[in-house]
Write a protein that holds these residues in place. Sequence first.
Motif: not given
Length: 149
Positions: A55-57, A103-107
């Motif tokens: 999850y996002s911040q 976010f999925d895959k990468e961030v």
Amino acid sequence: MRKVVLAAMVLCFAATGAFAQILKPVTWQFGAKKISKDEAVVFIKATMDEGWHIYSQHVEEGGPIKTSFTFSPSADYTLVGKPAEPKPKTKYEEVFAMNVGYFDKEVVFQQKIKLKKGATTVKGAVEFMACDANQCLPPDEVEFAVAVK
């Protein structure tokens, strides 16, 4: 007889444990790059297995555990602002009854720092929760130490 029962129980638990799988669907990488003689950016990259997300911040109260960063205090540098993140994907999650950023895959998250001396090590930790379509794992924390040269 008691030893036989105890041995059978130990063998049963050992066999069960061999089939249990510890899920670690998120891997983290850390790095830094100087952008001037007294500034640098710390890069914090999460890579998620297929079907998993974090999850996002910026998740509202009552939602899932948001990704968060803590940085150890140091006389060698100061943080400039808060960690930056790209625009997350958003979806409505029934269980939380709200839209959440993920976010999925990468961030890649980025934290800018102002250096008080030429080289240092930035230490800290990232807390996050990984979920897929069927489950969420308990929140996890990964510590890091990034050399800035």
